[in-house]
Design a protein around this motif. Structure first.
Motif, PDB file in Angstrom:
ATOM      1  N   LEU A  42      33.051  53.456  41.955  1.00  0.00           N
ATOM      2  CA  LEU A  42      34.339  52.863  41.598  1.00  0.00           C
ATOM      3  C   LEU A  42      34.288  51.394  41.989  1.00  0.00           C
ATOM      4  O   LEU A  42      34.134  51.060  43.162  1.00  0.00           O
ATOM      5  CB  LEU A  42      35.488  53.556  42.329  1.00  0.00           C
ATOM      6  CG  LEU A  42      36.876  52.920  42.168  1.00  0.00           C
ATOM      7  CD1 LEU A  42      37.312  52.952  40.713  1.00  0.00           C
ATOM      8  CD2 LEU A  42      37.896  53.644  43.047  1.00  0.00           C
ATOM      9  N   LEU A  43      34.387  50.510  41.004  1.00  0.00           N
ATOM     10  CA  LEU A  43      34.384  49.078  41.266  1.00  0.00           C
ATOM     11  C   LEU A  43      35.791  48.625  41.598  1.00  0.00           C
ATOM     12  O   LEU A  43      36.753  49.053  40.964  1.00  0.00           O
ATOM     13  CB  LEU A  43      33.858  48.319  40.050  1.00  0.00           C
ATOM     14  CG  LEU A  43      32.491  48.782  39.538  1.00  0.00           C
ATOM     15  CD1 LEU A  43      32.091  47.969  38.313  1.00  0.00           C
ATOM     16  CD2 LEU A  43      31.435  48.674  40.628  1.00  0.00           C
ATOM     17  N   GLU A  44      35.914  47.769  42.611  1.00  0.00           N
ATOM     18  CA  GLU A  44      37.222  47.330  43.081  1.00  0.00           C
ATOM     19  C   GLU A  44      37.293  45.804  43.117  1.00  0.00           C
ATOM     20  O   GLU A  44      37.376  45.192  44.181  1.00  0.00           O
ATOM     21  CB  GLU A  44      37.482  47.892  44.482  1.00  0.00           C
ATOM     22  CG  GLU A  44      37.466  49.415  44.524  1.00  0.00           C
ATOM     23  CD  GLU A  44      37.659  49.931  45.940  1.00  0.00           C
ATOM     24  OE1 GLU A  44      38.550  50.753  46.135  1.00  0.00           O
ATOM     25  OE2 GLU A  44      36.906  49.477  46.830  1.00  0.00           O
ATOM     26  N   PRO A  45      37.250  45.167  41.950  1.00  0.00           N
ATOM     27  CA  PRO A  45      37.311  43.697  41.915  1.00  0.00           C
ATOM     28  C   PRO A  45      38.722  43.189  42.144  1.00  0.00           C
ATOM     29  O   PRO A  45      39.692  43.947  42.139  1.00  0.00           O
ATOM     30  CB  PRO A  45      36.843  43.371  40.493  1.00  0.00           C
ATOM     31  CG  PRO A  45      37.293  44.559  39.709  1.00  0.00           C
ATOM     32  CD  PRO A  45      37.132  45.755  40.632  1.00  0.00           C
ATOM     33  N   ARG A  46      38.820  41.890  42.366  1.00  0.00           N
ATOM     34  CA  ARG A  46      40.115  41.238  42.557  1.00  0.00           C
ATOM     35  C   ARG A  46      40.241  40.083  41.565  1.00  0.00           C
ATOM     36  O   ARG A  46      39.255  39.549  41.086  1.00  0.00           O
ATOM     37  CB  ARG A  46      40.245  40.693  43.991  1.00  0.00           C
ATOM     38  CG  ARG A  46      40.111  41.754  45.075  1.00  0.00           C
ATOM     39  CD  ARG A  46      41.291  42.707  45.101  1.00  0.00           C
ATOM     40  NE  ARG A  46      41.236  43.612  46.240  1.00  0.00           N
ATOM     41  CZ  ARG A  46      40.621  44.791  46.221  1.00  0.00           C
ATOM     42  NH1 ARG A  46      39.995  45.176  45.123  1.00  0.00           N
ATOM     43  NH2 ARG A  46      40.623  45.554  47.290  1.00  0.00           N
ATOM     44  N   GLY A  47      41.449  39.714  41.238  1.00  0.00           N
ATOM     45  CA  GLY A  47      41.705  38.552  40.394  1.00  0.00           C
ATOM     46  C   GLY A  47      41.157  38.725  38.991  1.00  0.00           C
ATOM     47  O   GLY A  47      41.184  39.796  38.403  1.00  0.00           O
ATOM     48  N   ALA A  48      40.597  37.625  38.446  1.00  0.00           N
ATOM     49  CA  ALA A  48      40.099  37.636  37.073  1.00  0.00           C
ATOM     50  C   ALA A  48      38.951  38.616  36.899  1.00  0.00           C
ATOM     51  O   ALA A  48      38.781  39.213  35.832  1.00  0.00           O
ATOM     52  CB  ALA A  48      39.654  36.230  36.674  1.00  0.00           C
ATOM     53  N   ALA A  49      38.162  38.817  37.954  1.00  0.00           N
ATOM     54  CA  ALA A  49      37.036  39.751  37.852  1.00  0.00           C
ATOM     55  C   ALA A  49      37.501  41.172  37.571  1.00  0.00           C
ATOM     56  O   ALA A  49      36.767  41.973  37.005  1.00  0.00           O
ATOM     57  CB  ALA A  49      36.214  39.717  39.150  1.00  0.00           C
ATOM     58  N   LYS A  50      38.735  41.489  37.955  1.00  0.00           N
ATOM     59  CA  LYS A  50      39.253  42.830  37.730  1.00  0.00           C
ATOM     60  C   LYS A  50      39.339  43.151  36.246  1.00  0.00           C
ATOM     61  O   LYS A  50      38.998  44.250  35.809  1.00  0.00           O
ATOM     62  CB  LYS A  50      40.631  42.964  38.382  1.00  0.00           C
ATOM     63  CG  LYS A  50      41.233  44.352  38.293  1.00  0.00           C
ATOM     64  CD  LYS A  50      42.517  44.418  39.091  1.00  0.00           C
ATOM     65  CE  LYS A  50      43.096  45.830  39.091  1.00  0.00           C
ATOM     66  NZ  LYS A  50      44.330  45.910  39.901  1.00  0.00           N
ATOM     67  N   VAL A  51      39.782  42.186  35.454  1.00  0.00           N
ATOM     68  CA  VAL A  51      39.894  42.391  34.019  1.00  0.00           C
ATOM     69  C   VAL A  51      38.518  42.592  33.399  1.00  0.00           C
ATOM     70  O   VAL A  51      38.299  43.485  32.574  1.00  0.00           O
ATOM     71  CB  VAL A  51      40.611  41.204  33.357  1.00  0.00           C
ATOM     72  CG1 VAL A  51      40.663  41.384  31.839  1.00  0.00           C
ATOM     73  CG2 VAL A  51      42.010  41.040  33.927  1.00  0.00           C
ATOM     74  N   LEU A  52      37.545  41.763  33.818  1.00  0.00           N
ATOM     75  CA  LEU A  52      36.209  41.849  33.253  1.00  0.00           C
ATOM     76  C   LEU A  52      35.534  43.163  33.616  1.00  0.00           C
ATOM     77  O   LEU A  52      34.892  43.802  32.785  1.00  0.00           O
ATOM     78  CB  LEU A  52      35.360  40.671  33.759  1.00  0.00           C
ATOM     79  CG  LEU A  52      35.818  39.280  33.293  1.00  0.00           C
ATOM     80  CD1 LEU A  52      34.970  38.214  33.974  1.00  0.00           C
ATOM     81  CD2 LEU A  52      35.736  39.156  31.787  1.00  0.00           C
ATOM     82  N   THR A  53      35.693  43.589  34.879  1.00  0.00           N
ATOM     83  CA  THR A  53      35.017  44.789  35.343  1.00  0.00           C
ATOM     84  C   THR A  53      35.564  46.033  34.673  1.00  0.00           C
ATOM     85  O   THR A  53      34.843  46.993  34.433  1.00  0.00           O
ATOM     86  CB  THR A  53      35.153  44.912  36.874  1.00  0.00           C
ATOM     87  OG1 THR A  53      34.654  43.719  37.469  1.00  0.00           O
ATOM     88  CG2 THR A  53      34.374  46.096  37.394  1.00  0.00           C
ATOM     89  N   ARG A  54      36.854  46.037  34.375  1.00  0.00           N
ATOM     90  CA  ARG A  54      37.455  47.211  33.763  1.00  0.00           C
ATOM     91  C   ARG A  54      37.204  47.286  32.257  1.00  0.00           C
ATOM     92  O   ARG A  54      37.635  48.229  31.609  1.00  0.00           O
ATOM     93  CB  ARG A  54      38.960  47.243  34.048  1.00  0.00           C
ATOM     94  CG  ARG A  54      39.274  47.545  35.503  1.00  0.00           C
ATOM     95  CD  ARG A  54      40.754  47.787  35.710  1.00  0.00           C
ATOM     96  NE  ARG A  54      41.050  48.126  37.090  1.00  0.00           N
ATOM     97  CZ  ARG A  54      40.936  49.340  37.600  1.00  0.00           C
ATOM     98  NH1 ARG A  54      40.539  50.328  36.837  1.00  0.00           N
ATOM     99  NH2 ARG A  54      41.218  49.570  38.868  1.00  0.00           N
ATOM    100  N   SER A  55      36.526  46.317  31.696  1.00  0.00           N
ATOM    101  CA  SER A  55      36.231  46.364  30.274  1.00  0.00           C
ATOM    102  C   SER A  55      35.154  47.402  30.002  1.00  0.00           C
ATOM    103  O   SER A  55      34.341  47.740  30.868  1.00  0.00           O
ATOM    104  CB  SER A  55      35.750  44.999  29.780  1.00  0.00           C
ATOM    105  OG  SER A  55      34.473  44.707  30.312  1.00  0.00           O
TER     106      SER A  55
END
Length: 209
Positions: free
Chosen positions: A137-150
């Motif tokens: 499960l990836l748990e990014p923050r900020g703008a990276a969150k949008v990219l990771t959930r793609s």
């Protein structure tokens, strides 16, 4: 880059626990971006023992460059391609010999958590094999969150995990036996000892008597 001191930060939200024999254990991740499974032609004990030898990962991995043991439950990993390098700390939060291991990244931006399950199987002819499943499960923050959930990022991570599992499969099947083992149980980031540690003097590292 994470440092050893990062393991003192608060534990992020994790899945619920289940109990068995009086010990708490995490449930498998209910939400994940990655789940990959591979079957290896060695007994479950051999597969588990070799996997816990983290310092050998650079021998078969295409991305892991080095692994440094910080504490019994904390390791520092350096990964990368070519001249690019990234170092981060990982804490083992749950571990059951021959069955299960769960970890969390100690980075803040981004971080991740994951688990690996080992299940014994009997292949044709009665030869012992092991099914290994990795979930992350990836748990990014900020703008990276949008990219990771793609979907594209999830597929890329899945291919990477799948490739590493196949590398491990070829490695352990080539060896035929483990090169070491670490078989303690871990609960909530703490190693469980069968016997209490002896009392220690006020001088660090010097046991009484």
């Amino acid at each position: 880059m994470a440092h050893a001191d990062d393991d003192r930060q608060a534990v992020p939200d994790t899945p619920e626990t289940r109990t068995g024999g009086g010990d708490a254990r995490r449930r498998p991740l209910r939400e994940q971006h990655v789940e990959e499974t591979v079957e290896v032609a060695v007994p479950v004990r051999t597969a588990y023992n070799q996997w816990t030898q983290f310092k050998t990962f650079p021998r078969f991995s295409t991305v892991v460059r080095s692994v440094e043991q910080i504490r019994p439950t904390v390791t520092a990993w350096t990964i990368g391609y070519g001249p690019l390098r990234h170092r981060f700390a990982v804490e083992i939060v749950e571990q059951d010999p021959d069955a299960y291991l769960a970890w969390r990244g100690l980075e803040q931006h981004p971080s991740h958590q994951g688990e690996i399950e080992f299940r014994p199987k009997a292949a044709d002819g009665g030869r012992a094999t092991t099914e290994i499943t990795v979930r992350m499960l990836l748990e990014p923050r900020g703008a990276a969150k949008v990219l990771t959930r793609s979907a594209g990022a999830a597929r890329l991570t899945s291919r990477l995990v799948r490739g590493e599992l196949m590398n491990f499969k070829r490695f352990i099947e080539g060896l035929g036996e483990e090169g070491g083992a670490w078989r303690s149980t871990i609960r909530n980031g703490r190693v469980q000892h069968d016997h209490p540690e002896p009392p220690r003097s006020r001088v660090a590292q010097w046991p009484v008597g």
